[in-house]
Design a protein around this motif. Structure first.
Motif, PDB file in Angstrom:
ATOM      1  N   THR A 140       0.811  -1.217   0.000  1.00 28.09           N
ATOM      2  CA  THR A 140       0.000   0.000   0.000  1.00 28.09           C
ATOM      3  C   THR A 140       0.843   1.266   0.000  1.00 28.09           C
ATOM      4  O   THR A 140       0.331   2.346  -0.245  1.00 28.09           O
ATOM      5  CB  THR A 140      -0.928   0.044   1.219  1.00 28.09           C
ATOM      6  N   TYR A 142       3.021   1.935  -2.127  1.00 28.41           N
ATOM      7  CA  TYR A 142       3.437   2.264  -3.490  1.00 28.41           C
ATOM      8  C   TYR A 142       2.292   2.617  -4.437  1.00 28.41           C
ATOM      9  O   TYR A 142       2.513   2.981  -5.560  1.00 28.41           O
ATOM     10  CB  TYR A 142       4.287   1.132  -4.060  1.00 28.41           C
ATOM     11  N   PHE A 143       1.062   2.462  -3.999  1.00 28.41           N
ATOM     12  CA  PHE A 143      -0.025   2.917  -4.855  1.00 28.41           C
ATOM     13  C   PHE A 143      -1.048   3.633  -3.993  1.00 28.41           C
ATOM     14  O   PHE A 143      -1.090   3.458  -2.785  1.00 28.41           O
ATOM     15  CB  PHE A 143      -0.679   1.755  -5.592  1.00 28.41           C
ATOM     16  N   SER A 144      -1.842   4.465  -4.633  1.00 24.02           N
ATOM     17  CA  SER A 144      -2.975   5.032  -3.913  1.00 24.02           C
ATOM     18  C   SER A 144      -4.145   5.056  -4.884  1.00 24.02           C
ATOM     19  O   SER A 144      -3.961   5.253  -6.081  1.00 24.02           O
ATOM     20  CB  SER A 144      -2.651   6.429  -3.405  1.00 24.02           C
ATOM     21  N   SER A 145      -5.326   4.856  -4.341  1.00 20.91           N
ATOM     22  CA  SER A 145      -6.483   4.752  -5.220  1.00 20.91           C
ATOM     23  C   SER A 145      -6.839   6.109  -5.809  1.00 20.91           C
ATOM     24  O   SER A 145      -7.541   6.196  -6.788  1.00 20.91           O
ATOM     25  CB  SER A 145      -7.661   4.203  -4.441  1.00 20.91           C
ATOM     26  N   ILE A 147      -7.946  10.405  -5.016  1.00 27.10           N
ATOM     27  CA  ILE A 147      -8.803  11.175  -4.118  1.00 27.10           C
ATOM     28  C   ILE A 147     -10.285  10.864  -4.343  1.00 27.10           C
ATOM     29  O   ILE A 147     -11.064  10.800  -3.389  1.00 27.10           O
ATOM     30  CB  ILE A 147      -8.485  12.677  -4.292  1.00 27.10           C
ATOM     31  N   ILE A 148     -10.693  10.609  -5.591  1.00 31.58           N
ATOM     32  CA  ILE A 148     -12.118  10.412  -5.869  1.00 31.58           C
ATOM     33  C   ILE A 148     -12.629   9.078  -5.324  1.00 31.58           C
ATOM     34  O   ILE A 148     -13.624   9.054  -4.592  1.00 31.58           O
ATOM     35  CB  ILE A 148     -12.411  10.531  -7.375  1.00 31.58           C
ATOM     36  N   PRO A 149     -11.984   7.952  -5.640  1.00 32.92           N
ATOM     37  CA  PRO A 149     -12.438   6.698  -5.039  1.00 32.92           C
ATOM     38  C   PRO A 149     -12.462   6.767  -3.519  1.00 32.92           C
ATOM     39  O   PRO A 149     -13.374   6.243  -2.877  1.00 32.92           O
ATOM     40  CB  PRO A 149     -11.416   5.678  -5.530  1.00 32.92           C
ATOM     41  N   TYR A 151     -12.931   9.446  -1.711  1.00 34.70           N
ATOM     42  CA  TYR A 151     -14.069  10.301  -1.359  1.00 34.70           C
ATOM     43  C   TYR A 151     -15.373   9.507  -1.398  1.00 34.70           C
ATOM     44  O   TYR A 151     -16.190   9.573  -0.480  1.00 34.70           O
ATOM     45  CB  TYR A 151     -14.135  11.477  -2.333  1.00 34.70           C
TER      46      TYR A 151
END
Lengths: 316, 306
Positions: A140, A142-145, A147-149, A151
């Protein structure tokens, strides 16, 4: 003499000799230059990092009519009026302070519990599936979903618009967990083995043996979390901007910047720069109030950094 | 039989799993589940509707980013220029600062300078912005007023608005906030240098300058290069809280970075599908960067970072 210095093992004689040479040699031109550069750089860095805070403090303690723009070396017309106005006139400073304090005390408690328990489990070599769990957690970083997902998730979980949006998304931090885990791995395994032999289970080992030994790192992580929670404003802006009763001090200060610049421009355009209530002094007072708690824990923060607890993890 | 003994072992340590549970739940809920939101980028998602209900539109949103005006160009340019310049300037200046700080032989003085320079790292971005606003704003900014009083300026410079000043200002903001923090790492590295080297150099008649040039700097070079390589994995990521405050309607062409762009399109203009697509581009680009950096680090350093 130089010969004897070279042969001397690190001891008193060697140190004295070193110091003598140190003085002799510092008299050459390049070293004078170096001293000058050191002086200038130290002065420059100290002034740019210290003076802004002093300026804001002096400004907030000045009488609003008497302070204009330009350098300030002391408050002009000392008064605490701005602070009084801030707490009596303006709407929600005290409440925002309560919210700020609540999130920066509850948040670290929750995250410390989650992180330290996770760190304990992952630091046990006997844990079956340890590697898989490690990868699952470390991935986790190394990636981030995006801001919209995130939110949408907050909306669906009904966290948006509540106080808990400050606490739950922040309840686990890979960085802090690794910090605690590294520390726990440095504690001799014999302690645990002998406890196991005496029939202790994992809960007892964790609470009675490991936790007391990990106090330095736990305190450091806790303090760091507190500062994080205290300083955050974007979650309030994104999820709770319509809920005035959940606004934090940082967010109130942010809205203050917008409104005071506006009202200042309006005042200037109307030629009423000397308004009765000077919003700028109030803004400065609020800035001081928001900074003071950080200043209070600052010595401790610095101590933990100096002892290398928080740096160690950055290096590896 | 083997399975049975494994199960028995697992049962014996079930308490460890129980303790791990909150962490695994948090990671799953807040990091993995939102990934399902990525389908929005490939469908014409309508706000409030089901995540998987939209009609499939393929890569249209991704193409948009690269073809719509010159959005991709200016956003990527800002992100990369600001991050790379900040990285290089912050680390080298912190390295230089640490070396010079180490030359201050008066203990209390050194400690004071260190404490003072470290403090901005811990204050919030809102306070940082307040400070820069107080000092740099056009009419009432302290710097502008002083320059005008000295007769060096006719009218104030709009540091925070004029796109011309955006990059220098934001790079300086980063420097101001992190100089103390970064120098701590280098000070630790300096204290790790063997004292005997300096003593030997003194005996051979080296000046302070020579000691710095031939002992301290070579000893710090590996630390500097490792930090540079490690941190360059983050070039697509900016601090949202920082850039959200410093970007405004005047300077956006030079100040807006990927994270703020995604926020603006997603939560201000409510184009969820497009914002998610740009977010995916960012994550994928970051992953490629991390991978490349790791390969380079392995070559340079002989060890992996991940």
């Amino acid at each position: 003499m130089a010969q004897s210095g070279k042969n001397a093992k690190p001891g008193k004689a060697g140190k004295i000799l070193h110091r003598k040479y140190y003085h002799d040699r510092s008299s050459c031109l390049s070293d004078y230059l170096l001293k000058l550069v050191v002086g200038i750089v130290m002065l420059f860095v100290s002034v740019i990092t210290l003076y802004p805070f002093l300026y804001i403090l002096f400004y907030s303690l000045s009488t609003s009519g008497r302070v204009g723009a330009g350098l300030l070396l002391h408050p002009r017309g000392f008064t605490l009026e701005s602070y009084r106005i801030l707490f009596t006139n303006t709407t929600n400073i005290s409440h925002a302070m309560l919210i700020s304090i609540a999130r920066s005390s509850l948040g670290p408690l929750v995250s410390l519990t989650v992180n330290s328990m996770g760190a304990f489990a992952l630091s046990r070599k006997r844990l079956i599936g340890r590697k898989i769990f490690m990868i699952y957690v470390l991935m986790t970083m190394y990636f981030s979903s995006g801001i919209i997902p995130h939110y949408i998730l907050m909306q669906r979980l009904h966290l948006a618009g509540t106080f808990w949006v400050y606490i739950f998304p922040a309840m686990f931090s890979t960085f802090n967990m690794i910090l605690i885990k590294t520390y726990m791995e440095g504690i001799p395994e014999e302690l645990e083995e002998s406890a196991l032999m005496d029939g202790a289970n994992d809960y007892i080992i964790f609470f009675r043996i490991l936790l007391p030994l990990c106090m330095p790192v736990l305190a450091a992580v806790m303090l760091f979390d507190c500062v994080h929670q205290w300083n955050a404003y974007s979650d309030t802006m994104i999820y709770n901007s319509m809920r005035t009763n959940l606004h934090t001090l940082q967010y109130v200060l942010m809205t203050f910047i917008d409104t005071t610049t506006q009202s200042l421009q309006e005042a200037e355009s109307k030629g009423e720069a000397q308004a009765l209530f000077n919003p700028v002094t109030a803004r400065m007072a609020l800035t001081v109030i928001v900074t003071v708690p950080i200043l209070c824990v600052y010595p401790a923060l610095q101590k933990y950094f100096a002892s290398g607890i928080l740096i160690g993890s950055i290096k590896g | 039989m083997k399975l049975r003994s494994l199960l028995r072992k697992i049962a014996a340590q079930h308490r460890l799993y129980v303790m791990m549970l909150p962490m695994l739940a948090a990671v799953t809920i807040f990091s993995y589940i939102p990934l399902s939101g990525w389908v929005m980028a490939f469908t014409d998602y309508r706000i409030g509707g089901s995540l998987f209900g939209g009609e499939f539109i393929g890569l249209r949103q991704f193409k948009f980013f690269f073809t719509q005006a010159n959005d991709a160009f200016y956003v990527l340019r800002n992100t990369l220029v600001i991050n790379l310049c900040s990285l290089a300037i912050n680390l080298t200046s912190a390295c230089a600062f640490a070396i010079l700080l180490n030359e201050v032989r008066t203990n209390w003085l050194r400690r004071i300078v260190q404490s003072v320079s470290f403090f901005p790292f811990f204050v919030s971005w809102v306070i940082t912005y307040t400070i820069f606003n107080t000092f740099l704003s056009m009419q009432t900014g302290v710097l502008n007023v002083v320059l005008k009083d000295l007769g060096l300026l006719e009218t104030g410079i709009n540091f925070l608005g004029d796109p011309k000043y955006s990059w220098p200002v934001i790079i300086f903001v980063g420097f101001w906030k992190s100089i103390g923090y970064n120098s701590v790492i280098f000070l630790a590295a300096i204290s790790g240098i063997e004292q005997e080297q300096y003593e030997a150099a003194s005996i051979d008649g080296a000046t302070h300058m020579q000691k710095i040039r031939y002992i301290t700097i070579p000893a710090l070079a590996p630390t500097l290069s490792v930090l540079l390589i490690m941190n360059s994995g983050w070039v697509f990521n900016s601090n949202f809280e920082e850039f959200n405050l410093f970007s405004n309607s005047v300077n956006w062409q030079k100040m807006e970075v990927l994270d703020v762009y995604v926020y603006r399109y997603g939560l201000k203009m409510l184009d969820y599908s497009y914002a998610t697509a740009v977010g995916i581009i960012k994550t994928v680009a970051s992953l490629i960067m991390f991978f490349t950096v790791n390969v380079i680090a392995k070559r340079v350093n002989g060890r992996s970072l991940v």
